[in-house]
Design an enzyme around this catalytic site. Structure first.
Site, short mmCIF file in Angstrom:
data_model
loop_
_atom_site.label_atom_id
_atom_site.label_comp_id
_atom_site.label_asym_id
_atom_site.label_seq_id
_atom_site.Cartn_x
_atom_site.Cartn_y
_atom_site.Cartn_z
CE LYS A 145 0.80 1.17 4.54
NZ LYS A 145 1.76 2.19 4.90
CG ASP A 188 -0.84 -0.29 8.41
OD1 ASP A 188 -1.58 0.63 8.80
OD2 ASP A 188 0.34 -0.13 8.06
O1 C5P Z 1 0.04 -1.72 15.01
P1 C5P Z 1 1.44 -2.04 14.64
O2 C5P Z 1 1.96 -3.27 15.37
O3 C5P Z 1 1.70 -2.11 13.18
O4 C5P Z 1 2.30 -0.83 15.17
C1 C5P Z 1 3.70 -0.88 15.30
C2 C5P Z 1 4.12 0.23 16.23
O5 C5P Z 1 3.90 1.51 15.61
C3 C5P Z 1 3.35 0.28 17.53
O6 C5P Z 1 3.94 -0.53 18.50
C4 C5P Z 1 3.41 1.75 17.90
O7 C5P Z 1 4.64 2.02 18.52
C5 C5P Z 1 3.42 2.44 16.56
N1 C5P Z 1 2.09 2.90 16.15
C6 C5P Z 1 1.56 4.04 16.76
N2 C5P Z 1 0.31 4.48 16.40
C7 C5P Z 1 -0.38 3.85 15.41
C8 C5P Z 1 0.15 2.72 14.78
C9 C5P Z 1 1.40 2.28 15.17
O8 C5P Z 1 2.18 4.63 17.64
N3 C5P Z 1 -1.57 4.32 15.07
#
Ligand code: C5P
Length: 300
Positions: free
Chosen positions: A17, A153
């Site tokens: 994406k 995501d």
């Molecule tokens: O949700 P995901 O595991 O992909 O996110 C990875 C990291 O990115 C999270 O641990 C967080 O530190 C950060 N993140 C965030 N806010 C979001 C998405 C991700 O702070 N909306």
């Protein structure tokens, strides 16, 4: 995501994406950031093949196809428990109470740590594949709940086409009528960890709205497109990784309708007039040694 059955294998093309808009609205008490982002899937795919097997083993083989398609092989594909595909399969198996195993073959084309969400797309594909090979009969909504647990995501990739995602990214509202867009995308062959970039980002003091960009895309208003593109994570990524700043400067030297970093980086993209224009822009950027360059278009 493109799903087909071939003999007793489920074969899924899991797209990358691009974020055409990403605003940071606030920092939450759970450590995540509240955001609003417009994402489009593009026609750069990893391929996930899954087959049901007796027993409880989940056997994952990863192949890196990037060498053949021009990507440098700098980042190893994790095939251990860190791999989101295995985590997805373990979680859905546990939730569904299934006592079956699976053979999984993952062919990577989407670079890692690139802001193109290859891992999240793979995880969504794994949930869809598990639902089919283990005949679980789960609804899209039930899959989406588990998807959100695996990563912000991941739910986006369960449905078709572009979407505006809110919350931490897991609240997905599909967008229709954006049309076909051509992109040139460059990955500097060095990635950034999402958590690190979010850890350094600034919450917007006066949040930008996504709607003007949606309107510009729908009207094919190319004069205003570059103005409405936005990624609030880009300054943090540029501060953390000089290669992102270099890409920003290189993209400013080529003629595109708009340009910015995707997601938490490090990939950068430009919007082009046509497939031929994207091919020329890709050749120009490749010639300047900015990393791995490819062209893409959004998939419907
Ligand atoms: O949700 P995901 O595991 O992909 O996110 C990875 C990291 O990115 C999270 O641990 C967080 O530190 C950060 N993140 C965030 N806010 C979001 C998405 C991700 O702070 N909306």
């Amino acid at each position: 995501m493109n799903v087909r059955q071939q003999d007793d294998w489920v074969v899924i093309q899991a797209p990358a994406k691009l974020n055409l808009f990403l605003e940071i609205l606030g920092k939450r008490s759970d450590g995540y950031h509240e955001l609003e982002t417009l994402m489009v899937p593009i026609d750069l795919y990893d391929t996930l093949c899954v087959q049901d097997v007796a027993g409880d083993r989940l056997e994952l083989e990863c192949f890196d196809a990037r060498q053949r398609s021009g990507f440098a092989d700098r980042v190893a594909v994790p095939s251990g428990p860190d791999n989101l595909v295995l985590r997805a399969l373990l979680r859905i198996r546990e939730e569904a109470g299934v006592r079956r195993g699976a053979r999984i073959v993952l062919t990577k084309r989407i670079p890692l740590g690139a802001g193109l969400a290859g891992g999240s797309s793979n995880a969504a594909a794994a949930l869809v594949a598990a639902n089919l090979v283990w005949r679980l009969g789960w609804s899209r909504e039930r899959l989406a709940e588990l998807a959100a647990e695996l990563g912000s995501d991941v739910p986006f990739f369960l449905g078709p086409g572009a979407a505006i995602c809110r919350g931490r990214g897991e609240r997905v509202a599909r967008l229709k009528g954006l049309g076909v867009w051509h992109f040139v995308v460059a990955f500097p062959d060095v990635g950034l960890a999402t958590a690190k970039v979010f850890g350094h980002c600034q919450v917007a003091t006066s949040a930008r709205a996504v709607q003007p960009l949606v309107d510009a895309l729908r009207r094919h208003d190319v004069a205003m497109l570059g103005h409405w593109l936005h990624n609030q994570l880009q300054p943090a990524a540029e501060a953390l990784e000089p290669a992102v700043g270099r890409l920003a400067r290189e993209f400013a030297r080529i003629e595109v309708w708009g340009r910015q970093m995707s997601g938490s980086g490090t990939s950068f993209f430009g919007i082009c007039r046509s497939a031929a224009h994207a091919r020329r822009a890709a050749a120009l950027l490749s010639g300047r040694g900015v990393g791995s360059v490819f062209r893409a278009r959004n998939c419907q």
